[in-house]
Design an enzyme around this catalytic site. Structure first.
Site, PDB file in Angstrom:
ATOM      1  N   HIS A   1      69.104 -22.102  13.727  1.00 32.94           N
ATOM      2  CA  HIS A   1      68.972 -21.774  15.219  1.00 32.94           C
ATOM      3  C   HIS A   1      67.395 -20.999  15.054  1.00 32.94           C
ATOM      4  CE1 HIS A   1      73.010 -22.681  16.592  1.00 32.94           C
ATOM      5  NE2 HIS A   1      72.565 -22.055  17.776  1.00 32.94           N
TER       6      HIS A   1
ATOM      7  N   GLU B   1      71.642 -34.247  24.321  1.00 29.13           N
ATOM      8  CA  GLU B   1      69.833 -34.301  24.354  1.00 29.13           C
ATOM      9  C   GLU B   1      69.320 -35.671  24.144  1.00 29.13           C
ATOM     10  OE1 GLU B   1      72.345 -32.350  22.779  1.00 29.13           O
ATOM     11  OE2 GLU B   1      71.966 -30.381  23.283  1.00 29.13           O
TER      12      GLU B   1
HETATM   13  C1  LIG Z   1      72.888 -29.853  20.348  1.00 25.88           C
HETATM   14  C2  LIG Z   1      73.413 -28.614  20.797  1.00 25.88           C
HETATM   15  N1  LIG Z   1      72.678 -28.396  22.106  1.00 25.88           N
HETATM   16  C3  LIG Z   1      72.991 -27.325  22.535  1.00 25.88           C
HETATM   17  C4  LIG Z   1      73.359 -25.954  21.770  1.00 25.88           C
HETATM   18  C5  LIG Z   1      73.768 -24.640  22.359  1.00 25.88           C
HETATM   19  N2  LIG Z   1      75.099 -24.603  22.486  1.00 25.88           N
HETATM   20  C6  LIG Z   1      75.845 -23.826  21.784  1.00 25.88           C
HETATM   21  S1  LIG Z   1      77.586 -23.526  21.824  1.00 25.88           S
HETATM   22  C7  LIG Z   1      77.452 -24.508  23.382  1.00 25.88           C
HETATM   23  C8  LIG Z   1      78.615 -24.847  24.240  1.00 25.88           C
HETATM   24  C9  LIG Z   1      79.290 -25.885  23.786  1.00 25.88           C
HETATM   25  O1  LIG Z   1      80.445 -25.851  24.425  1.00 25.88           O
HETATM   26  P1  LIG Z   1      81.739 -26.481  24.111  1.00 25.88           P
HETATM   27  O2  LIG Z   1      81.593 -27.712  23.106  1.00 25.88           O
HETATM   28  O3  LIG Z   1      82.752 -26.749  25.143  1.00 25.88           O
HETATM   29  O4  LIG Z   1      82.451 -25.141  23.106  1.00 25.88           O
HETATM   30  P2  LIG Z   1      82.792 -23.624  23.563  1.00 25.88           P
HETATM   31  O5  LIG Z   1      81.452 -22.770  23.345  1.00 25.88           O
HETATM   32  O6  LIG Z   1      83.253 -23.723  24.816  1.00 25.88           O
HETATM   33  O7  LIG Z   1      83.815 -23.373  22.559  1.00 25.88           O
HETATM   34  C10 LIG Z   1      76.023 -25.207  23.317  1.00 25.88           C
HETATM   35  C11 LIG Z   1      75.518 -25.727  24.686  1.00 25.88           C
HETATM   36  C12 LIG Z   1      74.054 -26.341  20.506  1.00 25.88           C
HETATM   37  N3  LIG Z   1      74.336 -25.474  19.758  1.00 25.88           N
HETATM   38  N4  LIG Z   1      73.575 -27.490  20.028  1.00 25.88           N
END
Ligand SMILES: Cc1ncc(C[n+]2csc(CCOP(=O)(O)OP(=O)(O)O)c2C)c(N)n1
Ligand SMILES: [Mg+2]
Lengths: 326, 352
Positions: free
Chosen positions: B130, B61
Site C-alpha cells: 500500500h 482496475e
Molecule cells: C485491486 C484493489 N483495488 C482496490 C483496493 C481498495 N480496497 C481495499 S478493501 C476494498 C473493498 C473490497 O470489498 P469486498 O471484496 O466486498 O470486501 P470487504 O471489505 O467488504 O470485506 C477495496 C476496494 C484494493 N485493496 N485492491
C-alpha cells in the site's frame, strides 16, 4: 443431504470461535486509538458467523487464503491469536514478524497460507493450492475467502474457470456484506444480479445462505465440503452478512451517510452470536452457565494475546534486509 | 492574477472542477470518487455538479482502464483515480500494451488522452502493498508521461494540462502532500516536462521529486547555515525529463545529488545520474550521487521502518559529506523531527 449441527464438539468449537473473533476484535477496536497498532486494520465484527461455522469442518491439512479482512478467517482456521495481535502491533513475535501487519496474516502450522491486501490477489493462489492438492493426491481442500467486491476483478473469472475446468478441490466462501468500502452493490452490479447465479454460469456449483445464521451456514458448508472431498469439484457459497464498523479502522461510521440507520439496525437484530446462543439453549444441553464459562476462557486468551503483543520487542532494525531472498 | 491559498487536495479538486466545466468531454471515475470521503477530498462536489460524467466503478482496475482507453479513442478525456498506486498494478496490460503504444503502433492516426491519478506514500503501516513508489516503471514505458507535483500550485496547473494532453499521463500524488498548503497562481507557468529551479546556489545541484522536495528544502536551509549553497530543482515531471534545466545547473555547480522516493535499482535517480555522467562529465567535480529507498519491500512494523526512510537530515549529511568530507553527527541535529518517524513531522501540515 444436509447434516445437522448435532455434534457437541462441533457446537462448542463454533461457539468458542464466535466468541474469540468477536472479543479479540472488540479489544482491537478499544485499544486502536492508543496508536500502537499502526497499520490499516479491517474488522470482521458482525461477520463472525461464516468463519465460525467453518471452524470445526476444516482440518489443518486443509488450506486457506484470505483478504484484507482476514482476522476471522485466520482465527477460524486455527491461527494463533497471540501471533496475530503481535503482528498488528508490528512486533517481532507477530505471525509475519511485523513485516505484514493486519492485512498479511499467516499460520503455516494450521494451513492458513496467507492473506493479502490487494483485492482478488489470493483468489488464483487459492486455486493453485487446490491444483497442488489434486496433483499430489493430497486429502485436503482449499478455501478461498472473498468479499463481494472481489468478484468484480477479472482474476476471479479466470480463476473460477480454471477451477471448474480441472474440477479442483476448492471452496469459494464469499461473504457478501453489501459494500466495497463505501460503494454499495448497486454501484457495482446490475439490478437484480445474484452473485452466486453468475458464478454458477461459469460452471461452479453455487449456493446461497444467510451468513448470520450459524446453524444454516454449518449445514451448508458441511454438505458442500463433503462433496468437494468426494472429488466433485469446486463449490461457491455466497453468504449474506454485514460489517458493523467502518470499512477500515475501529469506529462506527454510519454518520457518513453511505448506509441507513435502519439497514444497520436490521442487521444488528440478526446478530450471529446471540442467535446461535438461543439456538443452543433451545436445541442442546448448553446453558447460560456454559456460555459465561466459555466466554471467560476466551476473555483470558484475549488478555493474554494483548499482553504478549505489548511485551514483545519490535523486530531489530538490522533485520530489515532479511528474507528478500531465500 | 488572482491568488488563493489551498491544500494540494483542494487544488486537485479545483483543477478537476474547472476542467469539467470547461470541457464536456472530461469524465472522472474510480473506486470511491463519489463516496463520503471523496478520495481524500480531491473529488468533492464533482458527482453533484457533473452527475453523468462522474461515477464510482466496480473493483476491476484492468477492465476500467481499457474502458477509459476506448472512451478516449472516441473523443472523451477520462480521468481515472486510484487511492493507492498498488491497486493500479492490475491494469498494467491495458496501460502498457494499449494506452502507451496506441498512437505509435497505429502510425499516429489516433491517440489516448487519458489521465491516471495514483496515490503514493510512506509510513504508518501502509506496508509492502500500500505504499509503493513505482514511478520508474511508468517512466520506463515509451509513450507515457509521468508527473509528480510537490505543491498545490503545480498540482493544479499540471493536472489541468494533463487532462488536455493528447497522451496518456500518469499523475502521481504523494499522500504526505495532500495537506500541504500553498497559493494557486492562475498565471503561473508550471508545465509538464519542465523542472523548476526552487533555489539558486553554486556548490551542488539537488534534484528532488514529490514529497522529497519538501525534505530537500529543509535540508538546503540547514546547509546554507554551514555555507553550503545548494541549487535545488524540483523535477516535477519524471517522463519526459527536463534535461536542459538539469545540465545547465550541473554544469554550473559541478556536483549532483538526486533524491528518489522509489527503490534505488532502476530508479529515475539512477537514470539522471547516468545521463549527467554522460553529458556533463567534463564539468563534474565529484561523482554524481543519489539517495533513494533501499531495495527492500516496505515493512509494516513501526520498529522495522525506524531507519527505513530518509529525510532532510540524511540529505544534509549526504551533501555535507560530498562537499566537506567529515560530517559531525551533531551538525544537522536541528533537522531531527520530533515524534513518530512514520508520520509527517511537526513542520508539516499533512494527514496520513
Ligand atoms: C485491486 C484493489 N483495488 C482496490 C483496493 C481498495 N480496497 C481495499 S478493501 C476494498 C473493498 C473490497 O470489498 P469486498 O471484496 O466486498 O470486501 P470487504 O471489505 O467488504 O470485506 C477495496 C476496494 C484494493 N485493496 N485492491
Ligand atoms: Mg464487501
Amino acid at each position: 443431504m444436509t447434516q445437522l449441527l448435532n455434534n457437541e464438539a462441533h457446537q462448542l468449537k463454533v461457539l468458542k470461535t464466535l466468541y474469540l473473533i468477536r472479543d479479540l476484535e472488540e479489544e482491537i477496536a478499544k485499544r486502536y486509538p492508543e496508536g500502537k497498532m499502526r497499520c490499516p486494520t479491517h474488522l470482521s465484527i458482525g461477520q463472525e458467523g461464516v468463519p465460525s461455522a467453518l471452524a470445526p469442518l476444516l482440518f489443518s491439512y486443509d488450506l486457506a487464503v484470505s483478504t484484507h479482512r482476514a482476522h476471522a478467517h485466520y482465527l477460524a482456521k486455527g491461527g494463533c491469536p497471540k501471533a496475530m495481535i503481535a503482528e498488528i502491533y508490528g512486533k517481532a513475535t507477530g505471525c509475519s514478524g511485523g513485516r505484514g501487519g493486519s492485512m498479511h496474516l499467516i499460520d503455516e502450522s494450521v494451513g492458513f497460507k496467507g492473506s493479502t491486501a490487494i483485492v482478488g490477489n489470493t483468489i488464483p493462489i487459492g486455486v493453485g493450492l487446490a491444483l497442488s492438492q489434486q496433483i499430489k493426491s493430497e486429502q485436503g481442500i482449499s478455501v478461498v475467502f472473498v468479499g463481494d467486491g472481489a468478484l468484480e476483478e477479472g482474476v476471479f473469472y479466470e480463476s473460477a474457470n480454471f477451477a471448474a475446468l480441472k474440477k479442483l478441490p476448492v471452496l469459494f466462501v464469499c461473504e457478501n456484506n453489501l459494500y466495497s468500502v463505501y460503494s454499495p452493490l448497486k454501484n457495482r452490479q446490475p439490478e437484480g444480479r445474484k452473485l452466486y447465479k453468475m458464478v454458477e454460469a461459469i460452471g461452479i456449483k453455487s449456493t446461497h445462505a444467510d451468513g448470520n445464521n450459524v446453524v444454516e451456514c454449518y449445514e451448508i458448508l458441511q454438505e458442500k465440503i463433503n462433496l468437494i472431498r468426494a472429488g466433485s469439484g469446486p463449490q461457491f457459497i455466497e453468504f449474506d452478512t454485514y460489517r458493523w464498523r467502518e470499512h477500515c479502522g475501529p469506529n462506527y461510521d454510519n454518520d457518513l451517510g453511505y448506509r441507513t440507520a435502519q439497514e444497520f439496525d436490521n442487521w444488528k437484530v440478526r446478530e450471529p452470536i446471540a442467535r446461535y446462543e438461543n439456538w443452543l439453549l433451545e436445541n442442546t444441553l448448553f446453558t447460560q452457565n456454559h456460555f459465561s464459562q466459555i466466554r471467560g476462557q476466551v476473555t483470558g486468551l484475549v488478555q493474554e494475546s494483548f499482553e504478549f503483543a505489548e511485551s514483545s520487542p519490535f523486530p531489530d532494525v538490522s533485520t530489515v534486509n532479511d528474507y528478500i531472498y531465500r | 492574477m488572482s491568488c488563493k491559498e489551498l491544500t494540494m487536495a483542494q487544488a486537485v479538486n479545483v483543477a478537476l472542477t474547472e476542467s469539467m466545466e470547461m470541457d464536456e468531454s472530461v469524465i472522472c471515475y474510480g473506486l470511491g470518487v463519489d463516496d463520503p470521503l471523496r478520495i481524500f477530498g480531491t473529488t468533492a462536489n464533482l458527482s453533484e455538479n457533473f452527475p453523468q460524467r462522474v461515477f464510482d466503478m466496480p473493483t476491476c482496475e484492468n477492465a476500467m482502464t481499457g474502458v477509459g482507453i476506448g472512451a478516449a479513442l472516441n473523443g472523451l478525456k477520462p480521468v481515472m483515480v486510484h487511492q493507492r498506486l498498488d491497486f493500479f498494478l492490475l491494469a498494467m496490460d491495458q496501460l502498457v500494451n494499449a494506452a502507451a503504444k496506441w498512437h505509435y503502433m497505429f502510425n499516429g492516426q489516433s491517440n489516448v488522452p487519458i489521465v491516471i491519478r495514483l496515490m503514493i506514500g510512506r509510513g504508518w503501516g501502509q506496508g509492502p502493498t500500500h505504499s509503493q513508489n513505482l514511478h520508474a516503471w511508468f517512466a520506463h514505458i515509451p509513450g507515457l508521461k509521468v508527473v509528480m507535483p510537490t505543491n498545490p500550485n503545480d498540482a493544479y496547473h499540471m493536472l489541468k494540462q494533463a487532462i488536455q494532453d493528447p497522451n496518456p499521463v500518469i499523475f502521481i500524488e504523494h499522500r504526505w502532500l495532500h495537506g500541504q498548503v500553498g497559493l494557486i497562481e492562475k498565471g503561473s507557468h508550471s508545465s509538464i516536462g519542465k523542472a523548476k529551479l526552487l533555489k539558486k546556489g553554486d556548490d551542488i545541484t539537488i534534484i528532488a521529486m514529490s514529497y522529497l522536495t519538501v525534505e530537500a528544502i529543509r535540508a538546503s536551509e540547514a546547509l546554507s547555515k554551514n555555507s553550503v549553497n545548494v541549487e535545488l530543482i524540483d523535477l516535477m515531471t519524471v517522463k519526459p525529463i527536463d534535461w536542459e534545466t538539469i545540465y545547465e545547473s550541473v554544469e554550473k555547480t559541478g556536483r549532483l545529488l538526486v533524491l528518489d522516493t522509489g527503490a534505488e535499482t532502476g530508479s529515475v535517480a539512477g537514470e539522471i545520474v547516468a545521463k549527467v555522467s554522460e553529458k556533463c562529465f567534463a564539468h563534474l567535480k565529484a561523482a554524481p550521487s543519489r539517495l533513494a529507498m533501499p531495495d527492500i519491500p516496505e515493512p509494516t512494523s513501526y520498529g522495522l521502518t525506524k531507519q527505513f526512510y530518509f529525510g532532510a537530515k540524511e540529505i544534509a549529511e549526504k551533501v555535507h559529506g560530498m562537499l566537506l568530507e567529515n560530517v559531525d553527527s551533531s551538525l544537522y541535529r536541528e533537522l531531527d523531527t520530533e515524534g513518530h518517524h512514520d508520520i509527517p513531522g511537526s513542520h508539516f501540515k499533512g494527514p496520513f
